[in-house]
Design a protein around this motif. Structure first.
Motif, PDB file in Angstrom:
ATOM      1  N   UNK A 196       0.790  -1.229   0.000  1.00 63.85           N
ATOM      2  CA  UNK A 196       0.000   0.000   0.000  1.00 63.85           C
ATOM      3  C   UNK A 196       0.820   1.276   0.000  1.00 63.85           C
ATOM      4  N   UNK A 197       2.065   1.221   0.400  1.00 65.01           N
ATOM      5  CA  UNK A 197       2.860   2.447   0.470  1.00 65.01           C
ATOM      6  C   UNK A 197       2.924   3.193  -0.859  1.00 65.01           C
ATOM      7  N   UNK A 198       3.252   2.539  -1.967  1.00 63.32           N
ATOM      8  CA  UNK A 198       3.262   3.283  -3.236  1.00 63.32           C
ATOM      9  C   UNK A 198       1.881   3.764  -3.663  1.00 63.32           C
ATOM     10  N   UNK A 227     -13.626  -9.137  13.710  1.00 63.19           N
ATOM     11  CA  UNK A 227     -12.707  -8.392  14.590  1.00 63.19           C
ATOM     12  C   UNK A 227     -11.253  -8.494  14.150  1.00 63.19           C
ATOM     13  N   UNK A 228     -10.804  -9.661  13.724  1.00 60.27           N
ATOM     14  CA  UNK A 228      -9.410  -9.806  13.325  1.00 60.27           C
ATOM     15  C   UNK A 228      -9.124  -8.990  12.064  1.00 60.27           C
ATOM     16  N   UNK A 229     -10.088  -8.914  11.149  1.00 59.29           N
ATOM     17  CA  UNK A 229      -9.895  -8.105   9.948  1.00 59.29           C
ATOM     18  C   UNK A 229      -9.823  -6.623  10.296  1.00 59.29           C
ATOM     19  N   UNK A 230     -10.695  -6.214  11.196  1.00 61.42           N
ATOM     20  CA  UNK A 230     -10.681  -4.815  11.604  1.00 61.42           C
ATOM     21  C   UNK A 230      -9.368  -4.464  12.289  1.00 61.42           C
ATOM     22  N   UNK A 231      -8.861  -5.362  13.137  1.00 58.55           N
ATOM     23  CA  UNK A 231      -7.577  -5.109  13.799  1.00 58.55           C
ATOM     24  C   UNK A 231      -6.445  -5.009  12.786  1.00 58.55           C
ATOM     25  N   UNK A 232      -6.480  -5.842  11.761  1.00 58.47           N
ATOM     26  CA  UNK A 232      -5.442  -5.794  10.734  1.00 58.47           C
ATOM     27  C   UNK A 232      -5.468  -4.441  10.022  1.00 58.47           C
ATOM     28  N   UNK A 233      -6.646  -3.970   9.664  1.00 56.27           N
ATOM     29  CA  UNK A 233      -6.742  -2.669   8.989  1.00 56.27           C
ATOM     30  C   UNK A 233      -6.213  -1.556   9.877  1.00 56.27           C
ATOM     31  N   UNK A 234      -6.575  -1.595  11.140  1.00 54.57           N
ATOM     32  CA  UNK A 234      -6.099  -0.566  12.066  1.00 54.57           C
ATOM     33  C   UNK A 234      -4.576  -0.593  12.184  1.00 54.57           C
ATOM     34  N   UNK A 235      -4.014  -1.774  12.247  1.00 49.57           N
ATOM     35  CA  UNK A 235      -2.563  -1.907  12.368  1.00 49.57           C
ATOM     36  C   UNK A 235      -1.869  -1.430  11.098  1.00 49.57           C
ATOM     37  N   UNK A 236      -2.431  -1.758   9.954  1.00 46.22           N
ATOM     38  CA  UNK A 236      -1.864  -1.291   8.694  1.00 46.22           C
ATOM     39  C   UNK A 236      -1.917   0.229   8.634  1.00 46.22           C
ATOM     40  N   UNK A 237      -3.027   0.804   9.044  1.00 45.16           N
ATOM     41  CA  UNK A 237      -3.158   2.256   9.050  1.00 45.16           C
ATOM     42  C   UNK A 237      -2.087   2.902   9.922  1.00 45.16           C
ATOM     43  N   UNK A 238      -1.865   2.343  11.098  1.00 46.73           N
ATOM     44  CA  UNK A 238      -0.879   2.910  12.016  1.00 46.73           C
ATOM     45  C   UNK A 238       0.529   2.890  11.423  1.00 46.73           C
ATOM     46  N   UNK A 239       0.809   1.875  10.640  1.00 48.20           N
ATOM     47  CA  UNK A 239       2.160   1.740  10.108  1.00 48.20           C
ATOM     48  C   UNK A 239       2.390   2.525   8.819  1.00 48.20           C
ATOM     49  N   UNK A 240       1.319   2.901   8.170  1.00 43.10           N
ATOM     50  CA  UNK A 240       1.478   3.697   6.955  1.00 43.10           C
ATOM     51  C   UNK A 240       1.757   5.145   7.328  1.00 43.10           C
ATOM     52  N   UNK A 241       2.441   5.813   6.459  1.00 43.94           N
ATOM     53  CA  UNK A 241       2.930   7.153   6.788  1.00 43.94           C
ATOM     54  C   UNK A 241       1.819   8.175   6.928  1.00 43.94           C
TER      55      UNK A 241
END
Length: 258
Positions: A196-198, A227-241
């Motif tokens: 997702x970064x690019x 819930x696990x899918x939602x947690x994954x999205x939240x974690x991805x969001x946190x790590x993206x710039x």
């Protein structure tokens, strides 16, 4: 002539005649000894003038000022012409949108510019996730504003390449379940972030959405996803710039409609 005869000659209803009397557009004639209105040809001519002008789009409220004033009528015609041109432009744009939806096969409740970001009907994704993709794109299209979907589509040109490379990640995301091993979840997060970064870099030129818009997207994710899918999205969001709607929304198409 009687009101029914006048109405038939002018192509209107008796109820319309009565309304025109009430608002002062058509003078009431004298009544006969039996209490019936007795119209003459002068009433017919005025009624024909009224029906002709309303057919052109002149509102009833404007008729008293223009029926007997050529200068006022000319100004009103200029305004009616401008309105007609705007209507033609609006209807032409509507037809373009309908044609785009037909070409893409997308349903009519989805912005045509975002229809390419749906999973193909033959992709075999779960029905609940297909509904999630659809609802997320509808919400995203609204939150991006009138020009947002077109701007996003112009940045990407076509969604095909992004969709092709994200298909395996999308499948893994949709397969997440409460018993998915932690190492698989962690691995998927890493790969989603890298993928997702690019994508986010290309979308960075679009104006970010406000906190309310982000909250609405997150609420839809929480409401629809496991819930696990939602947690994954939240974690991805946190790590993206840049954590904005492009990360919550384009995680939508770039991944699962993550």
């Amino acid at each position: 002539m009687l009101s029914s005869e006048l109405a038939e000659l002018a192509g209107v209803t008796v109820r319309t005649l009565r309304h025109y009397h009430q608002i002062g557009l058509l003078p009431e004639p004298p009544r006969s000894a039996g209490g019936y209105r007795n119209y003459d040809v002068g009433h017919l001519v005025r009624l024909l003038r009224i029906t002709r002008m309303t057919a052109l789009g002149v509102p009833l409220s404007a008729l008293p000022a223009v029926l007997d004033d050529p200068a006022a009528a000319e100004e009103l015609l200029d305004e009616l012409d401008r309105q007609a041109a705007a209507d033609i432009e609006r209807l032409t744009a509507r037809r373009v949108g309908i044609a785009a939806l037909r070409r893409s096969g997308a349903p009519p409740d989805l912005p045509p510019e975002l229809s390419a970001w749906r999973s193909a009907p033959a992709a075999g994704i779960p029905a609940d996730m297909a509904r999630y993709e659809h609802e997320q794109l509808i919400l995203l299209g609204h939150l991006l504003g009138n020009d947002g979907p077109a701007g996003a589509a112009a940045l990407f040109g076509t969604a095909n390449d992004v969709m092709a490379t994200s298909a395996p990640l999308t499948a893994r995301f949709y397969a997440l379940a409460p018993d998915t091993p932690d190492d698989e979840v962690a691995s998927l997060i890493d790969e989603l972030v890298a993928h997702l970064k690019p994508v986010m870099a290309r979308l960075a030129v679009l104006s970010p959405l406000d906190a309310q818009a982000l909250a609405l997207i997150d609420e839809l994710n929480e409401l629809t996803l496991r819930p696990v899918q939602h947690r994954v999205l939240r974690r991805v969001q946190q790590r993206l710039a840049r954590p904005d709607v492009r990360q919550l929304g384009q995680q939508h198409r770039a991944v699962p409609h993550a």
